[in-house]
Design a protein around this motif. Structure first.
Motif, PDB file in Angstrom:
ATOM      1  N   ASN A  31     -17.747  -9.947 -15.719  1.00 25.41           N
ATOM      2  CA  ASN A  31     -18.439  -9.397 -16.890  1.00 25.41           C
ATOM      3  C   ASN A  31     -19.095  -8.050 -16.573  1.00 25.41           C
ATOM      4  N   TYR A  32     -19.595  -7.930 -15.337  1.00 23.11           N
ATOM      5  CA  TYR A  32     -20.222  -6.662 -14.929  1.00 23.11           C
ATOM      6  C   TYR A  32     -19.183  -5.549 -14.815  1.00 23.11           C
ATOM      7  N   LEU A  33     -18.081  -5.829 -14.133  1.00 22.69           N
ATOM      8  CA  LEU A  33     -17.059  -4.804 -13.926  1.00 22.69           C
ATOM      9  C   LEU A  33     -16.395  -4.382 -15.224  1.00 22.69           C
ATOM     10  N   LEU A  34     -16.356  -5.284 -16.190  1.00 23.43           N
ATOM     11  CA  LEU A  34     -15.735  -4.971 -17.466  1.00 23.43           C
ATOM     12  C   LEU A  34     -16.413  -3.790 -18.142  1.00 23.43           C
ATOM     13  N   ILE A  35     -17.729  -3.663 -17.967  1.00 28.59           N
ATOM     14  CA  ILE A  35     -18.482  -2.555 -18.554  1.00 28.59           C
ATOM     15  C   ILE A  35     -18.658  -1.420 -17.554  1.00 28.59           C
ATOM     16  N   ALA A  36     -18.863  -1.758 -16.271  1.00 29.16           N
ATOM     17  CA  ALA A  36     -19.133  -0.733 -15.263  1.00 29.16           C
ATOM     18  C   ALA A  36     -17.950   0.201 -15.073  1.00 29.16           C
ATOM     19  N   LYS A  37     -16.727  -0.282 -15.271  1.00 27.50           N
ATOM     20  CA  LYS A  37     -15.542   0.542 -15.076  1.00 27.50           C
ATOM     21  C   LYS A  37     -15.200   1.401 -16.288  1.00 27.50           C
ATOM     22  N   GLN A  38     -15.859   1.145 -17.395  1.00 24.61           N
ATOM     23  CA  GLN A  38     -15.606   1.965 -18.578  1.00 24.61           C
ATOM     24  C   GLN A  38     -16.285   3.323 -18.419  1.00 24.61           C
ATOM     25  N   ARG A  39     -15.625   4.362 -18.880  1.00 30.70           N
ATOM     26  CA  ARG A  39     -16.144   5.715 -18.716  1.00 30.70           C
ATOM     27  C   ARG A  39     -17.396   5.933 -19.565  1.00 30.70           C
ATOM     28  N   ARG A  40     -17.320   5.586 -20.817  1.00 31.25           N
ATOM     29  CA  ARG A  40     -18.458   5.767 -21.715  1.00 31.25           C
ATOM     30  C   ARG A  40     -18.589   4.547 -22.620  1.00 31.25           C
ATOM     31  N   PRO A  41     -19.116   3.463 -22.098  1.00 30.52           N
ATOM     32  CA  PRO A  41     -19.286   2.277 -22.958  1.00 30.52           C
ATOM     33  C   PRO A  41     -20.365   2.522 -24.004  1.00 30.52           C
ATOM     34  N   SER A  42     -20.237   1.891 -25.124  1.00 31.87           N
ATOM     35  CA  SER A  42     -21.211   2.056 -26.197  1.00 31.87           C
ATOM     36  C   SER A  42     -22.524   1.388 -25.822  1.00 31.87           C
ATOM     37  N   ARG A  43     -23.563   1.769 -26.518  1.00 30.90           N
ATOM     38  CA  ARG A  43     -24.884   1.211 -26.227  1.00 30.90           C
ATOM     39  C   ARG A  43     -24.910  -0.294 -26.504  1.00 30.90           C
ATOM     40  N   ASN A  44     -24.200  -0.730 -27.526  1.00 31.83           N
ATOM     41  CA  ASN A  44     -24.171  -2.155 -27.857  1.00 31.83           C
ATOM     42  C   ASN A  44     -23.472  -2.956 -26.761  1.00 31.83           C
ATOM     43  N   LYS A  45     -22.371  -2.405 -26.209  1.00 36.47           N
ATOM     44  CA  LYS A  45     -21.666  -3.104 -25.137  1.00 36.47           C
ATOM     45  C   LYS A  45     -22.531  -3.217 -23.881  1.00 36.47           C
ATOM     46  N   LYS A  46     -23.233  -2.136 -23.548  1.00 34.42           N
ATOM     47  CA  LYS A  46     -24.120  -2.183 -22.381  1.00 34.42           C
ATOM     48  C   LYS A  46     -25.249  -3.179 -22.593  1.00 34.42           C
ATOM     49  N   ARG A  47     -25.749  -3.247 -23.808  1.00 33.23           N
ATOM     50  CA  ARG A  47     -26.840  -4.188 -24.086  1.00 33.23           C
ATOM     51  C   ARG A  47     -26.354  -5.630 -23.972  1.00 33.23           C
ATOM     52  N   GLN A  48     -25.161  -5.902 -24.427  1.00 27.92           N
ATOM     53  CA  GLN A  48     -24.622  -7.255 -24.307  1.00 27.92           C
ATOM     54  C   GLN A  48     -24.360  -7.615 -22.843  1.00 27.92           C
ATOM     55  N   ALA A  49     -23.892  -6.645 -22.065  1.00 26.07           N
ATOM     56  CA  ALA A  49     -23.660  -6.903 -20.647  1.00 26.07           C
ATOM     57  C   ALA A  49     -24.975  -7.172 -19.910  1.00 26.07           C
ATOM     58  N   ILE A  50     -26.023  -6.424 -20.264  1.00 26.72           N
ATOM     59  CA  ILE A  50     -27.341  -6.653 -19.656  1.00 26.72           C
ATOM     60  C   ILE A  50     -27.860  -8.034 -20.014  1.00 26.72           C
ATOM     61  N   LYS A  51     -27.635  -8.442 -21.242  1.00 28.61           N
ATOM     62  CA  LYS A  51     -28.079  -9.767 -21.669  1.00 28.61           C
ATOM     63  C   LYS A  51     -27.418 -10.865 -20.839  1.00 28.61           C
ATOM     64  N   LYS A  52     -26.129 -10.715 -20.565  1.00 33.04           N
ATOM     65  CA  LYS A  52     -25.431 -11.719 -19.766  1.00 33.04           C
ATOM     66  C   LYS A  52     -25.957 -11.769 -18.337  1.00 33.04           C
ATOM     67  N   GLN A  53     -26.185 -10.595 -17.741  1.00 34.13           N
ATOM     68  CA  GLN A  53     -26.700 -10.572 -16.373  1.00 34.13           C
ATOM     69  C   GLN A  53     -28.100 -11.170 -16.296  1.00 34.13           C
ATOM     70  N   LEU A  54     -28.913 -10.935 -17.316  1.00 34.52           N
ATOM     71  CA  LEU A  54     -30.247 -11.549 -17.358  1.00 34.52           C
ATOM     72  C   LEU A  54     -30.148 -13.074 -17.425  1.00 34.52           C
ATOM     73  N   GLN A  55     -29.197 -13.569 -18.163  1.00 30.83           N
ATOM     74  CA  GLN A  55     -29.013 -15.024 -18.268  1.00 30.83           C
ATOM     75  C   GLN A  55     -28.570 -15.612 -16.933  1.00 30.83           C
ATOM     76  N   TYR A  56     -27.658 -14.915 -16.249  1.00 29.20           N
ATOM     77  CA  TYR A  56     -27.219 -15.389 -14.930  1.00 29.20           C
ATOM     78  C   TYR A  56     -28.393 -15.432 -13.946  1.00 29.20           C
ATOM     79  N   ILE A  57     -29.212 -14.388 -13.926  1.00 26.95           N
ATOM     80  CA  ILE A  57     -30.347 -14.328 -12.995  1.00 26.95           C
ATOM     81  C   ILE A  57     -31.368 -15.410 -13.332  1.00 26.95           C
ATOM     82  N   LYS A  58     -31.615 -15.613 -14.629  1.00 26.27           N
ATOM     83  CA  LYS A  58     -32.569 -16.656 -15.032  1.00 26.27           C
ATOM     84  C   LYS A  58     -32.092 -18.034 -14.569  1.00 26.27           C
ATOM     85  N   ARG A  59     -30.802 -18.293 -14.713  1.00 29.93           N
ATOM     86  CA  ARG A  59     -30.258 -19.579 -14.267  1.00 29.93           C
ATOM     87  C   ARG A  59     -30.391 -19.711 -12.746  1.00 29.93           C
ATOM     88  N   ASN A  60     -30.117 -18.631 -12.006  1.00 33.74           N
ATOM     89  CA  ASN A  60     -30.200 -18.692 -10.548  1.00 33.74           C
ATOM     90  C   ASN A  60     -31.634 -18.886 -10.066  1.00 33.74           C
TER      91      ASN A  60
END
Length: 468
Positions: free
Chosen positions: A216-245
């Protein structure tokens, strides 16, 4: 344990070489060694060793000299030690009385040198060194052009130039998504360590979804210019993973695992990433872009973003520095990892000039941010002319003399800008390689000392050319 060494100046011709030759007294390292006040601050350095137990520590001259050599040559710690072993002039500079083909010390000791020598001590050495250099090559102040002005001559002398800059740290450009990804990876490693302690008690290892999280991280990190909404959704997922860990870490501790199995670096990282998660979750929930004491690096949590509004770099990540310059010498007046308004340093910098020279400057040259009403009134009270146009609406007609004076004031400010450029291009001020907070401060302070040493070398060379 530290044994005080009697730092008796050794003439270069008494330095013992294997082939019987002599060191040249005109060498730059010999000349620099003569202006550095080695013996005056050895007792203060010895306070770092309050006990008489342990192996004898390296001398004060060796510690400070090695740091100066490293910054002067712009090389790594390991290369510094190799250069000292190969060069007799460098061995003379750090206090040796004869040439040796062995390593003077282990490269790892340079880290301890930076930890033991504080920036305040380096600033004291810098000030005392400049006093000696001013006595060797004094700078003549400008004289009044008209004899009629002698009666009204101000007791103020000299020109003080002040400015601020940033010393960027050696970190990758931080992004919220990248920072959260690194934090997630560290939580996964900690879970693995804690699970090994109670593996026999429970056969079910907590699921971390690390492969899916990385995808999920690489899907956005490899994009040249991801939209603000896509970056926000990716951040939300990473926050959920960290909270679970983090929840899994708490559960493993309740089952009997202990954090004592973590080394110091891992435990410190756990504390830092917990704060990173708190900050990033708050930014996400409140849809904000900034937060107080924002962490931008897991390995160097003391670094803060410094908004500079410069062309090409609107934000830098490192220490903000407030410096002053006069007669070609530069001084580090303030250093902070947090952003600050440098206009509040003007009075302290002028008073430091007065304490150092015995008189107030005739003029202070600074950019617009320093020219506040309070600073202008204070300078007028001290008989100091501050550069720049007066406050308020500009006059319709400006005389040629005032235009000429304004242009001259701006040219004078180039002196401190050139010092910053010298520190960033020639020395290591553009990329601080030290990782710890205290060692980074020492590396920055050493750079200003080396800049003044280089200034003195240029003046001696210029005087020699004029004599020829």
């Amino acid at each position: 344990m530290y044994k005080k060494v009697e730092l008796v100046p050794i003439p270069p011709w008494d330095f013992e070489l294997a082939n019987g030759s002599k060191l040249s007294p005109e060498n730059r390292w010999v000349k620099m060694a003569q202006v550095i006040p080695w013996s005056e601050f050895e007792s203060e350095y010895a306070q770092n060793f309050p006990t008489e137990m342990g192996a004898p520590a390296k001398s004060w001259r060796m510690a400070l000299g090695a740091l100066i050599i490293k910054e002067k040559l712009g090389i790594s710690d390991r290369e510094t030690v190799e250069q000292i072993r190969e060069n007799p002039y460098l061995q003379y500079f750090i206090g040796h009385s004869s040439y040796s083909n062995e390593l003077p010390f282990d490269p790892s000791l340079l880290v301890h040198f930076r930890q033991r020598i504080s920036p305040n001590l380096i600033n004291k050495v810098n000030e005392r060194m400049v006093e000696k250099m001013r006595s060797i090559t004094p700078v003549k102040h400008e004289k009044k052009k008209k004899d009629s002005d002698a009666k009204h001559e101000s007791p103020n002398r000299g020109k003080l130039i002040i400015d601020a800059t940033c010393a960027p740290a050696d970190i990758t450009y931080p992004t919220d998504l990248g920072l959260l990804n690194k934090a997630r990876v560290h939580t996964e490693k900690i879970i693995d360590i804690l699970y090994k302690q109670i593996k026999e008690q429970t056969s079910k290892k907590p699921r971390t979804y690390r492969n899916l999280a990385r995808k999920n991280y690489l899907l956005i990190a490899k994009q040249r210019r991801p939209s603000r909404n896509k970056k926000r959704q990716a951040i939300k997922k990473q926050l959920q993973y960290i909270k679970r860990n983090l929840t899994h870490i708490e559960q493993l501790i309740e089952l009997g695992a202990t954090l004592e199995r973590l080394n110091t670096k891992q435990y410190k990282t756990l504390l830092v990433l917990t704060e990173v998660y708190r900050q990033q979750q708050w930014l996400f929930d409140n849809n904000k872009q900034s937060i107080e004491d924002r962490i931008v690096s897991l390995s160097q949590p003391h670094i803060r973003p410094i908004v500079r509004e410069k062309a090409g770099k609107s934000v830098e990540f490192g220490a903000k520095l407030s410096a002053s310059c006069f007669e070609g010498y530069v001084f580090l007046d303030r250093m902070s990892w947090d952003n600050f308004n440098e206009s509040g340093d003007l009075k302290a910098q002028v008073e430091a000039y007065h304490s150092f020279t015995g008189y107030y400057p005739e003029s202070v040259h600074a950019d617009r941010i320093y020219r506040t009403r309070e600073n202008r009134a204070w300078c007028k009270e001290k008989g100091i002319r501050i550069s720049g146009s007066p406050l308020g609406r500009p006059p319709a007609n400006v005389s040629k003399e005032k235009k000429k004076q304004a242009a001259y004031d701006e040219r004078i400010r180039n002196a401190i800008e050139s010092k910053f450029g010298q520190g960033k291009r020639t020395f290591g001020l553009a990329r601080i390689m030290a990782k710890l907070e205290n060692t980074s401060r020492t590396a920055i302070a050493i750079t200003f000392l080396v800049i003044n040493l280089s200034t003195q070398g240029e003046r001696i060379l210029l005087n020699t050319v004029h004599q020829w």
